[in-house]
Every structure is written in C-alpha cells, then in structure tokens.
Design a protein around this motif. Structure first.
Motif, PDB file in Angstrom:
ATOM      1  N   VAL A 114       0.851  -1.186   0.000  1.00  0.00           N
ATOM      2  CA  VAL A 114       0.000   0.000   0.000  1.00  0.00           C
ATOM      3  C   VAL A 114       0.890   1.240   0.000  1.00  0.00           C
ATOM      4  O   VAL A 114       1.974   1.232   0.585  1.00  0.00           O
ATOM      5  N   THR A 115       0.436   2.295  -0.669  1.00  0.00           N
ATOM      6  CA  THR A 115       1.177   3.555  -0.661  1.00  0.00           C
ATOM      7  C   THR A 115       1.247   4.133   0.749  1.00  0.00           C
ATOM      8  O   THR A 115       0.290   4.018   1.519  1.00  0.00           O
ATOM      9  N   LEU A 116       2.350   4.771   1.085  1.00  0.00           N
ATOM     10  CA  LEU A 116       2.466   5.407   2.394  1.00  0.00           C
ATOM     11  C   LEU A 116       1.531   6.605   2.488  1.00  0.00           C
ATOM     12  O   LEU A 116       1.247   7.282   1.503  1.00  0.00           O
ATOM     13  N   ALA A 117       1.079   6.848   3.699  1.00  0.00           N
ATOM     14  CA  ALA A 117       0.307   8.057   3.963  1.00  0.00           C
ATOM     15  C   ALA A 117       1.216   9.265   3.802  1.00  0.00           C
ATOM     16  O   ALA A 117       2.421   9.177   4.018  1.00  0.00           O
ATOM     17  N   ALA A 129       2.027  13.555   4.672  1.00  0.00           N
ATOM     18  CA  ALA A 129       2.032  14.371   5.892  1.00  0.00           C
ATOM     19  C   ALA A 129       0.634  14.899   6.219  1.00  0.00           C
ATOM     20  O   ALA A 129       0.229  14.982   7.382  1.00  0.00           O
ATOM     21  N   ASP A 130      -0.080  15.228   5.178  1.00  0.00           N
ATOM     22  CA  ASP A 130      -1.436  15.729   5.337  1.00  0.00           C
ATOM     23  C   ASP A 130      -2.362  14.691   5.972  1.00  0.00           C
ATOM     24  O   ASP A 130      -3.114  14.998   6.899  1.00  0.00           O
ATOM     25  N   ASP A 131      -2.312  13.452   5.460  1.00  0.00           N
ATOM     26  CA  ASP A 131      -3.109  12.358   6.033  1.00  0.00           C
ATOM     27  C   ASP A 131      -2.809  12.218   7.519  1.00  0.00           C
ATOM     28  O   ASP A 131      -3.697  11.997   8.339  1.00  0.00           O
ATOM     29  N   LEU A 132      -1.543  12.329   7.842  1.00  0.00           N
ATOM     30  CA  LEU A 132      -1.123  12.104   9.216  1.00  0.00           C
ATOM     31  C   LEU A 132      -1.615  13.208  10.132  1.00  0.00           C
ATOM     32  O   LEU A 132      -2.069  12.944  11.248  1.00  0.00           O
ATOM     33  N   GLU A 133      -1.542  14.457   9.662  1.00  0.00           N
ATOM     34  CA  GLU A 133      -2.035  15.562  10.497  1.00  0.00           C
ATOM     35  C   GLU A 133      -3.529  15.409  10.744  1.00  0.00           C
ATOM     36  O   GLU A 133      -4.014  15.667  11.840  1.00  0.00           O
ATOM     37  N   ARG A 134      -4.251  14.969   9.725  1.00  0.00           N
ATOM     38  CA  ARG A 134      -5.689  14.786   9.908  1.00  0.00           C
ATOM     39  C   ARG A 134      -5.989  13.645  10.874  1.00  0.00           C
ATOM     40  O   ARG A 134      -6.904  13.718  11.680  1.00  0.00           O
ATOM     41  N   LEU A 135      -5.184  12.608  10.809  1.00  0.00           N
ATOM     42  CA  LEU A 135      -5.354  11.502  11.754  1.00  0.00           C
ATOM     43  C   LEU A 135      -5.144  11.988  13.183  1.00  0.00           C
ATOM     44  O   LEU A 135      -5.942  11.688  14.087  1.00  0.00           O
ATOM     45  N   LEU A 136      -4.074  12.760  13.406  1.00  0.00           N
ATOM     46  CA  LEU A 136      -3.770  13.217  14.767  1.00  0.00           C
ATOM     47  C   LEU A 136      -4.850  14.167  15.271  1.00  0.00           C
ATOM     48  O   LEU A 136      -5.248  14.111  16.437  1.00  0.00           O
ATOM     49  N   MET A 144       4.497   8.784  13.592  1.00  0.00           N
ATOM     50  CA  MET A 144       5.580   9.216  12.710  1.00  0.00           C
ATOM     51  C   MET A 144       6.548   8.072  12.458  1.00  0.00           C
ATOM     52  O   MET A 144       6.934   7.774  11.344  1.00  0.00           O
ATOM     53  N   ARG A 145       6.948   7.466  13.562  1.00  0.00           N
ATOM     54  CA  ARG A 145       7.928   6.394  13.490  1.00  0.00           C
ATOM     55  C   ARG A 145       7.400   5.195  12.714  1.00  0.00           C
ATOM     56  O   ARG A 145       8.148   4.493  12.037  1.00  0.00           O
ATOM     57  N   SER A 146       6.095   4.962  12.795  1.00  0.00           N
ATOM     58  CA  SER A 146       5.517   3.791  12.140  1.00  0.00           C
ATOM     59  C   SER A 146       5.461   3.952  10.629  1.00  0.00           C
ATOM     60  O   SER A 146       5.290   2.994   9.919  1.00  0.00           O
ATOM     61  N   ARG A 147       5.592   5.169  10.167  1.00  0.00           N
ATOM     62  CA  ARG A 147       5.392   5.451   8.739  1.00  0.00           C
ATOM     63  C   ARG A 147       4.161   4.708   8.203  1.00  0.00           C
ATOM     64  O   ARG A 147       4.260   3.754   7.427  1.00  0.00           O
ATOM     65  N   LEU A 148       3.007   5.174   8.635  1.00  0.00           N
ATOM     66  CA  LEU A 148       1.733   4.557   8.306  1.00  0.00           C
ATOM     67  C   LEU A 148       1.480   4.533   6.805  1.00  0.00           C
ATOM     68  O   LEU A 148       1.811   5.493   6.102  1.00  0.00           O
ATOM     69  N   LEU A 171       1.233  -3.141  11.739  1.00  0.00           N
ATOM     70  CA  LEU A 171       1.543  -1.765  12.127  1.00  0.00           C
ATOM     71  C   LEU A 171       2.226  -1.717  13.490  1.00  0.00           C
ATOM     72  O   LEU A 171       3.286  -1.112  13.650  1.00  0.00           O
ATOM     73  N   PHE A 172       1.634  -2.385  14.481  1.00  0.00           N
ATOM     74  CA  PHE A 172       2.176  -2.252  15.840  1.00  0.00           C
ATOM     75  C   PHE A 172       3.461  -3.063  16.030  1.00  0.00           C
ATOM     76  O   PHE A 172       4.317  -2.707  16.832  1.00  0.00           O
ATOM     77  N   MET A 173       3.606  -4.138  15.287  1.00  0.00           N
ATOM     78  CA  MET A 173       4.868  -4.894  15.315  1.00  0.00           C
ATOM     79  C   MET A 173       6.006  -4.012  14.806  1.00  0.00           C
ATOM     80  O   MET A 173       7.065  -3.908  15.403  1.00  0.00           O
TER      81      MET A 173
END
Lengths: 247, 247
Positions: free
Chosen positions: A177-180, A182-189, A219-223, B217-219
C-alpha cells in the motif's frame, strides 16, 4: 541516474545566507538530486546564491519557495529532519547512512520523500522536528561538530547517491500500500485529539505530552494509507457512538 | 576519538585559494582528523584561510608546509590519491567508502597513512598519482561532477570517521521508556479487537485482514510501554462509554 532520486527533495528552512542556498544547490546536483524547496528564505533570489551554485543555477531556477514547512512536505510519505542534538522526548534517530537507505527505499517505492535542514544558527525547532518521521544525524567529532549547512547537505546527498547505487545491486523491498502523506497524518492526529477529548480521556488544558507521544508513535511507524483508513474508521465509529449518547 | 585517526594525514598539493585550505581544515576537524600537510601552497598563511577555518584554526597553526609531495608522504605506509577520472594506465581504484576502510585498517595497525588531494583546477598530475598505492574516487552524478576541494575532503573525512565507528558495535540509541514485550502487544491487539467489535467497526466473521494489518503496524512500530498505556487507556475509555450506552 536513478528515477527514485526525482522523488527526493531537499528542504531548507529559514536559511539566512543566500550563499548557503547556492552551495546547497551545487552539493545536490553533484549527487543527482534536483528538487530544492525553500521555506521562507531570508534572501532569495540573490546573486550570492547564483555565484555559489556555479553550474547548478538550474536548481535555483526550479526551486520551490513556500512560506511554511507544512507546504513543503504536505505530499510527502517520508519526512526526515536533520538534527544535531538529542531532544527531550527522543525521536527515532538514524545516522546519515541508514537514513539515506530508508529514504531511497521509500522513494523507489514511489513515495515522495523530504529531507529537511534547519537554520544555520539554530537548526530546526522542536515543532518542526516533530513533523518528521525520524531524525538524521551526521556522525562528527565530539570535540568540534560545526558542520555547516552546505557541508551537511553534501554528506547527506552523497549518502543518498551511494544508497541508490547499493539498492540497484540489491533489488527493492515491496510494500502493498502507498504510504500516507504528511497531510493524512495531520488529519489523523487531529481526529485522535477530537475523539480523545470526547471520551474525556484527554484534557488539552493539561496535555502532559500525550499528543506528542501519539505523534511520535505514528511518525515512526510510517503509516500506509490503509492503516490510516483503519484507524480513522475506528475513530469515526467511536464518534458516531459519542453522538448517539449525547443527543 | 580513535587513536588511529592520528595516523592519517590530509595532503593538499599546490592549492591556489587559501580559503580552500581553511575550509579543508574545518572539514577535517569536524571528523576528528588533525594532521594537515600543504605541498607548495600558493598563499599560506593567509587571512582567508583563517576565516574559512572558523574553529579549526589550530589545524592551520600545526599544518606542515613542504615543497614536494615526496616530503609530505616520505614516512607513509599507505598513500591514497584522490582522482576524479580514470587515467590512461589504470591504477587500483576504490570508492571513498572502501578506501576509507583500507586507510583506517592500515592506520589502526600503526601505519602512517596519507590521502592526497590535487589542484582545484587540474587535480593531481600523473606523476603524483603514480606515487600513490591506490586511487580514491567519490561517486557523483555523471552529468555534473564539479565537487570542490573542501567538499571532497569533507566526504572523505566523513567516510574515514564512519570507518572508525564501524569497528565498534553500533551504539544503541537511548529511548525514554522501556519497550513493550510480546505479551503487552498481544493484550493490546485483543483489546483492539474487542472494542472494534463493540463499535460495530469489525466483524470477526468477515475479517478482511483488518487485524493482520493492525498487527503489522504495531509490530513494526516496536511500541514502548507508555504508548501501550495510552492506546489501551483510550480503548478503555471507549469501552466504558459503550457500557454506559448499553445498560
């Protein structure tokens, strides 16, 4: 040159001296990096930038000038911040070599990647560093570590080119799957914050680092984008229930 | 710093611009190299050298000025010449990374080692290159390879410092919280499953990879214990609300 390098941008934040912008452009072009973003530079365009760029003036011509870091990284799946020192809440930290390998891997998979350098005197702010998935440090002498901006870019750009050479001989890792971005991540937070407030789990008036810790985790997980959808879907379901309870 | 670095010297041949000598001193000192040899510099000492050296003026003070390459390398067991291009008679050639590993290995074994950089415009002469055991090349863009003298020294000095670090085991990064163990993680995932079912967000009879994706993800995130507490705290708050709704 490797097409993946086209997916990697160098972002300079609030650069004071236009000569450093020119020297950065030169350092990039020598290593086949072409995309330069400037966040609120003090002086740009400027003849000192042209002069120091030597044969890399085309990178200055195509540089993207924006007024916030957000705007420079909004579409990026991986954001890496150059950081000279460890912060109070430690963020994931890689040396330039492994950071370059991570960046090239993500770029090869089609993601947009940014490596962000801060001000000549004070680097990146904590807030800016928290917008990064991980931090990059260049090993230096413990006694004297005054690496200037263009020299730091030179070392990182060199490591990125070396990493593309290495990857070409190693083959690439595939993600489904494509990585999320920065925008996706800000909306998630923002969504998390809202739902946690609704659940009386989080009080923004006495925050105690909770949002920062969630931010660091994600951030670290690179969702990737599907993971974002799962997490937000669950937040949405929680919200719906909250609304039912309070008519 | 590693004692072996004291056995490695940087030799600049016929440098035209004193500013480049200063910038070289700075690039060296940042990477814990201290011994600078200057073969017949055009202008030295010079205020431009002092100015560009910034905090590395001590390397200029202790620089050894000689009038021939022979004199600069006489006591060296390994001499490496920086070379931008392949010569008519091919010489053993290593890239900066493997050259640095070779130099550090020799220096650690007690040998004197020199890495030699030529003139800004024309590099080293064939005769000078033939005084070297092998040549070093820095990988660059094929289209634009105008690496300046101090930038070249910066990359090589960086690789030398990296090579000394590589002998040591990779230092562990400090994290502020203990990592979660496998048990913590299984309990977190079970908690997620339970709450997602309660929210009608997840139907275990048609699972569609959702739990697998959360697990991946969590792993991958390697959660710490406080992050587990935050996530489970939020799940607990959601559960409490679910129970209130269904008396």
């Amino acid at each position: 040159m490797s097409a993946s390098l086209d997916n990697i941008r160098v972002v300079l934040v609030n650069t004071s001296h236009p000569g450093n912008i020119g020297a950065t452009a030169r350092a990039m072009k020598i290593m086949d990096l072409k995309r330069l973003y400037l966040v609120a530079p003090k002086l740009f365009p400027h003849e000192k930038a042209e002069w120091r760029a030597v044969g890399a003036a085309d990178l200055l011509d195509s540089a993207v000038v924006v007024d916030s870091l957000d705007a420079a990284i909004a579409d990026c799946g991986v954001v890496v911040g150059a950081s000279a020192r460890q912060r109070r809440i430690p963020w994931p930290l890689q040396d330039a070599r492994s950071a370059a390998a991570s960046m090239v891997e993500a770029a090869t998979a089609g993601n947009q990647v940014a490596v962000v350098f801060g001000r000549e005197d004070s680097g990146l702010s904590n807030e800016e560093l928290h917008q990064c998935h991980f931090h990059l440090t260049i090993p230096t002498s413990e006694q004297y570590s005054a690496l200037n901006l263009a020299a730091a870019v030179q070392v990182v750009a060199y490591e990125i080119l070396m990493a593309t050479h290495q990857q070409q001989s190693r083959g690439e890792q595939k993600w489904d799957v494509t990585l999320a971005n920065a925008d996706d991540l800000e909306r998630l937070l923002a969504h998390y914050e809202q739902v946690m407030i609704g659940l009386d789990f989080y009080d923004p008036t006495t925050p105690k680092q909770l949002m920062t810790r969630l931010r660091r985790l994600f951030m670290r997980s690179r969702l990737d984008k599907m993971e974002i959808n799962i997490l937000r879907g669950m937040l949405g379901a929680t919200e719906k229930m909250l609304n039912q309870r309070r008519p």
